[in-house]
Design an enzyme around this catalytic site. Structure first.
Site, PDB file in Angstrom:
ATOM      1  N   GLU B 244      44.140  22.700  44.788  1.00 39.60           N
ATOM      2  CA  GLU B 244      43.754  23.757  43.957  1.00 39.60           C
ATOM      3  C   GLU B 244      42.746  24.355  44.815  1.00 39.60           C
ATOM      4  OE1 GLU B 244      43.252  23.451  39.464  1.00 39.60           O
ATOM      5  OE2 GLU B 244      40.730  23.195  40.830  1.00 39.60           O
ATOM      6  N   ARG B 270      39.470  61.102  44.911  1.00 44.93           N
ATOM      7  CA  ARG B 270      37.592  61.439  44.481  1.00 44.93           C
ATOM      8  C   ARG B 270      37.080  62.326  45.885  1.00 44.93           C
ATOM      9  NH1 ARG B 270      34.501  61.728  39.773  1.00 44.93           N
ATOM     10  NH2 ARG B 270      32.900  61.927  40.302  1.00 44.93           N
TER      11      ARG B 270
END
Lengths: 89, 381
Positions: B244, B270
């Site tokens: 995991e 931007r």
């Protein structure tokens, strides 16, 4: 596998356990047939330190399913596991 | 050393990204708001072959090697914005499929793996208890042998997938005197009398991944539902965590790349004070730091996966990778919000959710503190 090599493997395992695992727990002596899990020398992290030692120093691969007390709880059993792997190779 | 994916792995990676972007991102803001797990996405992933990736072909799986599996999970993290869903998927694969594959009897593999791979069943494990978190092996759930059965009693919490679970791997101690060596794992099917799935827990992030409590009240199961042998719980749990920690962090890497690319695009488009904001070193440096974290995390994780693929046990390497990637991911998400300014704080921009999801990475699969304990412990401390 000669008897000398066999003794060397057992010596290396015993030395690793004594210096790296047992000493930190304040344990200086243990028998080869003694359960090192029951007496607290090998805890969950110690199991993986032991496996890493076997893989890096003795050249054996330990499968996930082999990481269990019946294979790793005493010096005698660890030696048996290592020898069984060396014989297979 | 070879740091490149093979042609097959690179093609598979592209295919996973395409699949995830097309199939797994719909209605994300609402589903997060409502803490809704998507069963239809689960089935789509099963049809694609995700759940079966690490399982041998003889049981219906894909038989993929460790690195290919990691490659796919990183691609999923990049293509799929639903981090909670990926968390559930990872829990299913590493805490249910892998233990059964590695430790199950032939009969257990034949009975359970095909259902878990096909999407028909959802799996989970239940280790954590109200009084046993990081000190996992101090669990109080007991398993008592009674003829041909085991009787389980105890309470579990923070069980991922509990609400939708069909197969539960329950960790219980068969003999408290044996301490950790008595911890064993049991396969419990949904509907077993005495298996009670409690309330769903609400959380900060990963909201689309259900998490809940489980009670075991005189829950009687056949003795053949013991996974491996009595006392194998430590080995089973550690194997799950090793997988995991390596693979779930791969999805984090994919997410970090996606977030960084979003920031690069925004910093180009931007403009303030007459130029794209990325031209200001205050912004450009943040993007550079995000890239450094991503690349460092990749190297750490790929090394752990490579060691695993060599049949080694990369406990140290997977702990280092888990510690680093989980913390780097949070910092990159914070930087992403800062780059976007006020917009980054708004739900519609879907960056604040990434941060909320990322925070859990420092907690699950062993907290950052526990990873440090493991790393120091491997040096004898």
């Amino acid at each position: 596998m000669t008897t000398a090599n066999q003794a060397t493997i057992k010596d290396q395992v015993r030395q690793f356990i004594r210096e790296e695992l047992a000493s930190a727990k304040g344990i200086s002596t243990f028998r080869d047939d003694e359960s090192l899990m029951a007496n607290g020398v090998i805890d969950s992290l110690g199991v993986f330190r032991l496996v890493t030692f076997m893989e890096e120093n003795l050249g054996v691969r330990v499968g996930d399913e082999e990481i269990r007390a019946e294979n790793l709880e005493s010096v005698d059993k660890i030696e048996q596991l290592i020898l069984s792997k060396i014989k297979k190779n | 050393m070879d740091f490149a994916w093979t042609d097959e792995q690179a093609a598979f990676r592209k295919e996973v990204i395409r699949f995830a972007q097309q199939e797994l991102n719909d209605d994300m803001i609402r589903r997060d708001h409502d803490s809704e797990f998507s069963r239809s996405h689960w089935n789509k992933c099963a049809d694609f072959g995700i759940q079966g990736l690490p399982v041998p072909q003889e049981y219906g799986g894909g038989g993929a090697d460790t690195l290919t599996t990691l490659c796919a999970l990183e691609a999923l993290g990049y293509g799929c914005r639903d981090n909670g869903f990926l968390f559930s998927l990872n829990a299913h694969m590493w805490t249910t499929e892998i233990p059964i594959t590695a430790f199950g009897s032939e009969a257990q593999k034949r009975r359970y793996l095909p259902k878990l791979i096909s999407g028909e069943w959802i799996g989970l494990h239940a280790m954590t208890e109200p009084g046993a978190g990081s000190d996992a092996y101090s669990l109080r759930t007991r398993a008592a042998r009674k003829g041909n059965c085991y009787v389980l009693n105890g309470t579990k919490t923070f069980a991922t997938n509990a609400e939708h679970g069909d197969l539960f791997i329950i960790f219980a101690n068969v003999d408290p005197d044996l301490n950790p060596n008595g911890v064993s794992a049991f396969l419990v099917e949904k509907g077993t009398p005495g298996l009670i799935v409690g309330k769903k827990l609400h959380k900060m992030g990963l909201r689309t991944s259900p998490i809940g409590e489980i009670a075991l009240v005189d829950c009687e199961i056949p003795a053949e539902n013991l996974l491996d042998k009595e006392g194998s719980g430590q080995a089973i749990f550690t194997t799950s965590m090793e997988w995991e920690r390596t693979c779930i962090m791969a999805s984090h890497l994919g997410m970090m790349q996606r977030v960084m690319e979003t920031c690069i695009k925004y910093a180009r488009e931007r403009s303030q004070f007459g130029q794209p904001i990325g031209k200001f070193s205050a912004i450009g440096n943040k993007i550079a730091d995000m890239d450094v974290r991503l690349e460092t995390g990749r190297l750490l994780l790929y090394k752990a996966a490579w060691l695993k693929s060599q049949g080694r046990h990369p406990l140290r390497e997977s702990s280092i990778a888990k510690l680093y990637v989980s913390e780097a991911c949070i910092q990159s998400c914070l930087d992403a919000i800062q780059i976007h300014g006020g917009y980054g704080y708004m739900t519609d921009y879907q960056i604040e959710r990434e941060l909320r999801d990322a925070v859990a990475g420092k907690i699950y699969s062993g907290t950052s503190e526990i990873q440090r304990v493991i790393i120091a412990g491997l040096h004898g401390f």
